[in-house]
Enzyme design. Structure first.
Site, PDB file in Angstrom:
ATOM      1  N   CYS A 182      -7.212  12.310  -5.974  1.00  0.00           N
ATOM      2  CA  CYS A 182      -7.797  12.045  -4.649  1.00  0.00           C
ATOM      3  C   CYS A 182      -8.208  13.317  -3.908  1.00  0.00           C
ATOM      4  O   CYS A 182      -9.015  13.264  -2.985  1.00  0.00           O
ATOM      5  CB  CYS A 182      -6.825  11.243  -3.793  1.00  0.00           C
ATOM      6  SG  CYS A 182      -6.461   9.645  -4.511  1.00  0.00           S
ATOM      7  N   HIS A 212      -9.309  11.749   3.651  1.00  0.00           N
ATOM      8  CA  HIS A 212      -9.206  10.874   2.486  1.00  0.00           C
ATOM      9  C   HIS A 212      -8.803   9.487   2.980  1.00  0.00           C
ATOM     10  O   HIS A 212      -7.997   9.363   3.902  1.00  0.00           O
ATOM     11  CB  HIS A 212      -8.154  11.436   1.523  1.00  0.00           C
ATOM     12  CG  HIS A 212      -7.850  10.516   0.391  1.00  0.00           C
ATOM     13  ND1 HIS A 212      -8.837   9.903  -0.347  1.00  0.00           N
ATOM     14  CD2 HIS A 212      -6.670  10.072  -0.126  1.00  0.00           C
ATOM     15  CE1 HIS A 212      -8.279   9.146  -1.272  1.00  0.00           C
ATOM     16  NE2 HIS A 212      -6.971   9.232  -1.149  1.00  0.00           N
ATOM     17  N   ASN A 270      -9.444   2.729  -1.161  1.00  0.00           N
ATOM     18  CA  ASN A 270      -9.240   4.109  -1.610  1.00  0.00           C
ATOM     19  C   ASN A 270     -10.109   4.358  -2.850  1.00  0.00           C
ATOM     20  O   ASN A 270      -9.861   3.779  -3.903  1.00  0.00           O
ATOM     21  CB  ASN A 270      -7.754   4.296  -1.932  1.00  0.00           C
ATOM     22  CG  ASN A 270      -7.409   5.708  -2.388  1.00  0.00           C
ATOM     23  OD1 ASN A 270      -8.288   6.500  -2.699  1.00  0.00           O
ATOM     24  ND2 ASN A 270      -6.126   5.999  -2.443  1.00  0.00           N
TER      25      ASN A 270
HETATM   26  O1  UT7 Z   1      -4.651   8.265  -2.550  1.00  0.00           O
HETATM   27  C1  UT7 Z   1      -3.497   8.847  -3.040  1.00  0.00           C
HETATM   28  C2  UT7 Z   1      -2.427   8.770  -2.078  1.00  0.00           C
HETATM   29  N1  UT7 Z   1      -1.987   7.416  -1.924  1.00  0.00           N
HETATM   30  C3  UT7 Z   1      -1.482   7.060  -0.786  1.00  0.00           C
HETATM   31  O2  UT7 Z   1      -1.470   7.839   0.117  1.00  0.00           O
HETATM   32  C4  UT7 Z   1      -0.862   5.690  -0.680  1.00  0.00           C
HETATM   33  C5  UT7 Z   1       0.400   5.815   0.088  1.00  0.00           C
HETATM   34  N2  UT7 Z   1       1.172   4.598   0.218  1.00  0.00           N
HETATM   35  C6  UT7 Z   1       0.785   3.544   0.996  1.00  0.00           C
HETATM   36  O3  UT7 Z   1      -0.320   3.519   1.500  1.00  0.00           O
HETATM   37  C7  UT7 Z   1       1.803   2.461   1.261  1.00  0.00           C
HETATM   38  O4  UT7 Z   1       3.064   2.899   0.836  1.00  0.00           O
HETATM   39  C8  UT7 Z   1       1.478   1.123   0.561  1.00  0.00           C
HETATM   40  C9  UT7 Z   1       0.290   0.468   1.263  1.00  0.00           C
HETATM   41  C10 UT7 Z   1       1.192   1.342  -0.905  1.00  0.00           C
HETATM   42  C11 UT7 Z   1       2.669   0.147   0.698  1.00  0.00           C
HETATM   43  O5  UT7 Z   1       3.025  -0.020   2.049  1.00  0.00           O
HETATM   44  P1  UT7 Z   1       4.549   0.108   2.510  1.00  0.00           P
HETATM   45  O6  UT7 Z   1       4.590  -0.205   3.935  1.00  0.00           O
HETATM   46  O7  UT7 Z   1       4.999   1.483   2.081  1.00  0.00           O
HETATM   47  O8  UT7 Z   1       5.236  -1.038   1.690  1.00  0.00           O
HETATM   48  P2  UT7 Z   1       6.409  -0.959   0.594  1.00  0.00           P
HETATM   49  O9  UT7 Z   1       5.909  -0.318  -0.652  1.00  0.00           O
HETATM   50  O10 UT7 Z   1       7.638  -0.385   1.219  1.00  0.00           O
HETATM   51  O11 UT7 Z   1       6.637  -2.484   0.321  1.00  0.00           O
HETATM   52  C12 UT7 Z   1       7.065  -3.370   1.338  1.00  0.00           C
HETATM   53  C13 UT7 Z   1       7.120  -4.785   0.779  1.00  0.00           C
HETATM   54  C14 UT7 Z   1       7.824  -4.858  -0.568  1.00  0.00           C
HETATM   55  O12 UT7 Z   1       8.570  -6.073  -0.572  1.00  0.00           O
HETATM   56  P3  UT7 Z   1      10.160  -6.055  -0.313  1.00  0.00           P
HETATM   57  O13 UT7 Z   1      10.729  -5.201  -1.396  1.00  0.00           O
HETATM   58  O14 UT7 Z   1      10.317  -5.451   1.068  1.00  0.00           O
HETATM   59  O15 UT7 Z   1      10.510  -7.495  -0.391  1.00  0.00           O
HETATM   60  C15 UT7 Z   1       6.698  -5.003  -1.563  1.00  0.00           C
HETATM   61  O16 UT7 Z   1       7.067  -5.702  -2.718  1.00  0.00           O
HETATM   62  O17 UT7 Z   1       5.799  -5.264   0.553  1.00  0.00           O
HETATM   63  C16 UT7 Z   1       5.691  -5.796  -0.772  1.00  0.00           C
HETATM   64  N3  UT7 Z   1       4.320  -5.637  -1.249  1.00  0.00           N
HETATM   65  C17 UT7 Z   1       3.355  -6.529  -1.033  1.00  0.00           C
HETATM   66  N4  UT7 Z   1       3.358  -7.717  -0.393  1.00  0.00           N
HETATM   67  C18 UT7 Z   1       2.193  -8.393  -0.335  1.00  0.00           C
HETATM   68  C19 UT7 Z   1       3.778  -4.579  -1.926  1.00  0.00           C
HETATM   69  N5  UT7 Z   1       2.499  -4.809  -2.178  1.00  0.00           N
HETATM   70  C20 UT7 Z   1       2.203  -6.007  -1.629  1.00  0.00           C
HETATM   71  C21 UT7 Z   1       1.017  -6.766  -1.544  1.00  0.00           C
HETATM   72  N6  UT7 Z   1       1.067  -7.947  -0.889  1.00  0.00           N
HETATM   73  N7  UT7 Z   1      -0.140  -6.347  -2.067  1.00  0.00           N
END
Ligand code: UT7
Length: 325
Positions: free
Chosen positions: A116, A252, A282
């Site tokens: 990225c 980004h 992204n």
């Molecule tokens: O470009 C390179 C750099 N990349 C980035 O900068 C990405 C950085 N990360 C992010 O943008 C975020 O961490 C995400 C958008 C990927 C995830 O958001 P989050 O607020 O960090 O969520 P999380 O990973 O802590 O997950 C929270 C919950 C989980 O469920 P439980 O364990 O709390 O029951 C996940 O399983 O959300 C669940 N989850 C989803 N639910 C519905 C994860 N993906 C999804 C989804 N739909 N697509």
């Protein structure tokens, strides 16, 4: 005394494949919801390359638009750098394939792989070539077909990414342009964001998990927030500037919450950050040049404005560029 030479943006271009995949479409593919995707990421839709449409195809379209804006012929280009994580072939580089499409011959052409942060890395390398007199007109492209390395059954990643390309033509100029670039990497975080297999490692893996993107999203998120505000500070300090001197943040586009967090730390208003993540998701190395092109074309970014470009991605890699447009 010799006049200082700057890399000045002569033209920009962007290209997105025709097919749009909405959050509603994804609801039918994995256990997710439009509400979750919007709230956690800001993403509403993403573009997906057609079958057979390659990274070079997208790069070529973005380049033609940049040439048109700059009023330049392809023959003026004396260096091509393509940032991509999804090259058409193992080799030749996508930059060489692009050179062939442009029907120019002989100028150096190479790819940069910094995921990225690839476009910011490429911009930094291009700037060194121009400042040292090694090149006068550099084509810098960020182009990706990330849809090819996504596991479409993994809701943790498949909702986050899209395909696209952005191009910038840099010309040697006595007028101000790129003021500084800053690039960094820390390979110890390899496993937080990666595709486990490649050409040399697990080359014949038929495991979908090994052939596609794996991300520990939450850990990457925290690192991204902290690292991006650190690099913004480093960039301003290197130029003896204050937060108030920035007109536009061109970040980004990984997550709206990361962009808003960075803008807030820079004391920028929400509308001083160029945002495309809702429409493009992204697009890795394409995201910064796509955002830059959009804001130049719609007139938000004007000649003389001060731009801070920044990115963070797999590696980890991160980088920034301060530019007087
Ligand atoms: O470009 C390179 C750099 N990349 C980035 O900068 C990405 C950085 N990360 C992010 O943008 C975020 O961490 C995400 C958008 C990927 C995830 O958001 P989050 O607020 O960090 O969520 P999380 O990973 O802590 O997950 C929270 C919950 C989980 O469920 P439980 O364990 O709390 O029951 C996940 O399983 O959300 C669940 N989850 C989803 N639910 C519905 C994860 N993906 C999804 C989804 N739909 N697509």
């Amino acid at each position: 005394m010799n006049q200082k030479v700057y890399s000045r943006i002569a033209g920009t271009g962007g290209y997105l494949p025709e097919k749009i995949l909405t959050n509603a479409d994804l609801e039918k593919m994995v256990d997710t919801s439009d509400e979750w995707i919007r709230e956690r990421t800001g993403i509403e839709q993403r573009h997906i390359a057609a079958e057979g449409q390659t990274t070079c195809d997208l790069a070529e379209q973005a380049t033609l638009k940049a040439l048109d804006m700059a009023g330049l012929e392809a023959s003026a280009i004396d260096l091509i750098i393509v940032a991509t994580t999804t090259p058409d072939k193992t080799f030749p580089s996508t930059a060489c394939l692009l050179q062939q499409r442009l029907a120019i011959h002989g100028c150096p052409a190479f790819d940069i792989q910094a995921v990225c942060s690839g476009f910011v890395y490429a911009l930094s390398v291009a700037d060194q070539f121009i400042k040292t007199g090694m090149a006068k007109c550099v084509l810098v492209v960020g182009a990706e077909t990330l849809s090819r390395i996504i596991n479409w059954t993994d809701r943790n990643t498949c909702v986050l990414f899209g395909d696209g390309a952005g191009a910038v033509l840099l010309e040697a100029s006595e007028q101000e342009g790129i003021l500084s670039t800053h690039i960094h990497a820390d390979g110890q975080y390899e496993d937080l964001l990666h595709v486990p297999s490649g050409i040399s490692k697990l080359p014949s893996s038929d495991s979908i998990e090994e052939r596609t993107m794996n991300m520990k999203g939450n850990e990457v998120f925290k690192m991204a927030i902290n690292t991006l505000s650190r690099i913004a500070k480093e960039t301003l300090e290197a130029n003896g500037l204050q937060k108030e001197d920035i007109d536009w943040l061109v970040p980004h586009q990984a997550n709206l919450r990361i962009i808003n967090g960075t803008a807030k730390k820079l004391k920028l208003s929400a509308d001083q950050a160029v945002i495309t993540v809702h429409k493009h998701a992204n697009t890795s190395s394409a995201s910064v040049p796509l955002a830059l092109d959009e804001a130049i074309r719609d007139g938000r970014i004007q000649r003389g404005h001060m731009l801070l470009l920044e990115a963070f991605g797999g590696g980890f890699t991160w980088g920034s560029a301060l530019i007087r447009y």
